[in-house]
Design a protein around this motif. Sequence first.
Motif, short mmCIF file in Angstrom:
data_model
loop_
_atom_site.label_atom_id
_atom_site.label_comp_id
_atom_site.label_asym_id
_atom_site.label_seq_id
_atom_site.Cartn_x
_atom_site.Cartn_y
_atom_site.Cartn_z
N THR A 90 43.43 61.31 29.48
CA THR A 90 44.46 60.41 30.02
C THR A 90 43.98 59.76 31.31
O THR A 90 44.13 58.56 31.52
CB THR A 90 45.77 61.19 30.25
OG1 THR A 90 46.19 61.78 29.03
CG2 THR A 90 46.86 60.27 30.78
N LEU A 91 43.40 60.53 32.19
CA LEU A 91 42.88 60.02 33.46
C LEU A 91 41.78 58.98 33.23
O LEU A 91 41.79 57.91 33.85
CB LEU A 91 42.38 61.17 34.33
CG LEU A 91 41.85 60.78 35.71
CD1 LEU A 91 42.98 60.17 36.54
CD2 LEU A 91 41.27 61.97 36.43
N VAL A 92 40.86 59.28 32.35
CA VAL A 92 39.78 58.33 32.03
C VAL A 92 40.37 57.06 31.42
O VAL A 92 39.96 55.94 31.78
CB VAL A 92 38.74 58.97 31.07
CG1 VAL A 92 37.79 57.93 30.52
CG2 VAL A 92 37.97 60.05 31.80
N GLY A 93 41.35 57.19 30.56
CA GLY A 93 42.00 56.02 29.96
C GLY A 93 42.69 55.15 30.99
O GLY A 93 42.61 53.92 30.95
N LEU A 94 43.39 55.78 31.93
CA LEU A 94 44.07 55.03 33.00
C LEU A 94 43.09 54.31 33.91
O LEU A 94 43.29 53.15 34.28
CB LEU A 94 44.97 55.97 33.81
CG LEU A 94 46.24 56.47 33.11
CD1 LEU A 94 46.94 57.51 33.97
CD2 LEU A 94 47.16 55.30 32.80
N VAL A 95 42.00 54.97 34.29
CA VAL A 95 40.98 54.34 35.13
C VAL A 95 40.33 53.18 34.40
O VAL A 95 40.14 52.10 34.96
CB VAL A 95 39.93 55.38 35.59
CG1 VAL A 95 38.74 54.71 36.25
CG2 VAL A 95 40.56 56.39 36.54
N LEU A 96 40.02 53.36 33.13
CA LEU A 96 39.42 52.30 32.33
C LEU A 96 40.38 51.12 32.17
O LEU A 96 39.98 49.95 32.34
CB LEU A 96 39.00 52.83 30.96
CG LEU A 96 38.27 51.86 30.04
CD1 LEU A 96 36.97 51.41 30.70
CD2 LEU A 96 37.98 52.51 28.72
N ALA A 97 41.64 51.40 31.90
CA ALA A 97 42.64 50.33 31.76
C ALA A 97 42.81 49.58 33.08
O ALA A 97 42.92 48.35 33.10
CB ALA A 97 43.98 50.91 31.31
N GLY A 149 40.56 49.24 35.48
CA GLY A 149 39.34 48.45 35.69
C GLY A 149 39.34 47.18 34.85
O GLY A 149 39.00 46.10 35.34
N VAL A 150 39.73 47.29 33.59
CA VAL A 150 39.80 46.10 32.72
C VAL A 150 40.86 45.13 33.24
O VAL A 150 40.64 43.91 33.26
CB VAL A 150 40.11 46.52 31.25
CG1 VAL A 150 40.44 45.32 30.40
CG2 VAL A 150 38.93 47.28 30.67
N HIS A 151 41.98 45.65 33.70
CA HIS A 151 43.05 44.79 34.23
C HIS A 151 42.57 44.02 35.46
O HIS A 151 42.77 42.81 35.56
CB HIS A 151 44.26 45.66 34.58
CG HIS A 151 45.44 44.89 35.04
ND1 HIS A 151 46.22 44.14 34.19
CD2 HIS A 151 45.98 44.74 36.27
CE1 HIS A 151 47.18 43.56 34.88
NE2 HIS A 151 47.06 43.91 36.15
N ILE A 152 41.93 44.69 36.38
CA ILE A 152 41.42 44.03 37.59
C ILE A 152 40.34 43.01 37.24
O ILE A 152 40.32 41.90 37.77
CB ILE A 152 40.90 45.09 38.59
CG1 ILE A 152 42.09 45.87 39.16
CG2 ILE A 152 40.10 44.44 39.71
CD1 ILE A 152 41.70 47.08 39.97
N ALA A 153 39.45 43.35 36.33
CA ALA A 153 38.40 42.42 35.91
C ALA A 153 39.00 41.17 35.27
O ALA A 153 38.54 40.05 35.51
CB ALA A 153 37.43 43.10 34.95
N ALA A 154 40.03 41.34 34.46
CA ALA A 154 40.68 40.19 33.81
C ALA A 154 41.34 39.27 34.84
O ALA A 154 41.25 38.04 34.74
CB ALA A 154 41.71 40.67 32.80
#
Length: 187
Positions: free
Chosen positions: A11-18, A20-25
């Motif tokens: 869950t933690l890895v998923g939240l960090v990845l999400a 990061g993708v949100h900020i990059a977008a």
Amino acid sequence: MKLRNRFLLATLVGLVLAGGVHIAAILAAPHFAQQDAFEKILPTLSAEQAQIISAPGGGNTWLPLPDPSVAVAACAFDLEDGPSRISAKTGAPFLSFSFHTKTDGVFFAVTDRAAVRGDLEIVIMTARQLDEARAAEDENDPSRDVRVVAPERRGFVIVRVAAPTPSLRAQAEEAAKAVSCTVDEEP
């Protein structure tokens, strides 16, 4: 317990990845935008006068919340064909210019206080074009132009003319439309 720890880690890895993708977008969106400010102003590249994009009292505008007491005009520049000259007559209404690159925002701003005898002449150029202009300049007759080195070859100028009272709205709009945006013939 191990299943719970794995679930929390996933869950933690998923939240960090999400995140990061949100900020990059969000950061990448302006680079992929089809109708950014430069694209809307690009048709003015061939015009010799600034084009009104917002005027006091309404009218055609693509600005989301235009200021009712400021006439706003714009013109694009491309330094591939040579320096761009922005010329204006100064007078009663307050006049300001902001120079923008296609991608990085404002790189220079000036007001009508820089005018010499009621004329404001601004030449936008590359560093190389500035060197050429200095080499061709006569020592006894220095240039009175405000010279601006642009960080990119393409960009646009926003002209703002104040209309502090409703009776000055037409004068502000005319002053904004009277700003000349041409390719400079002189080095």
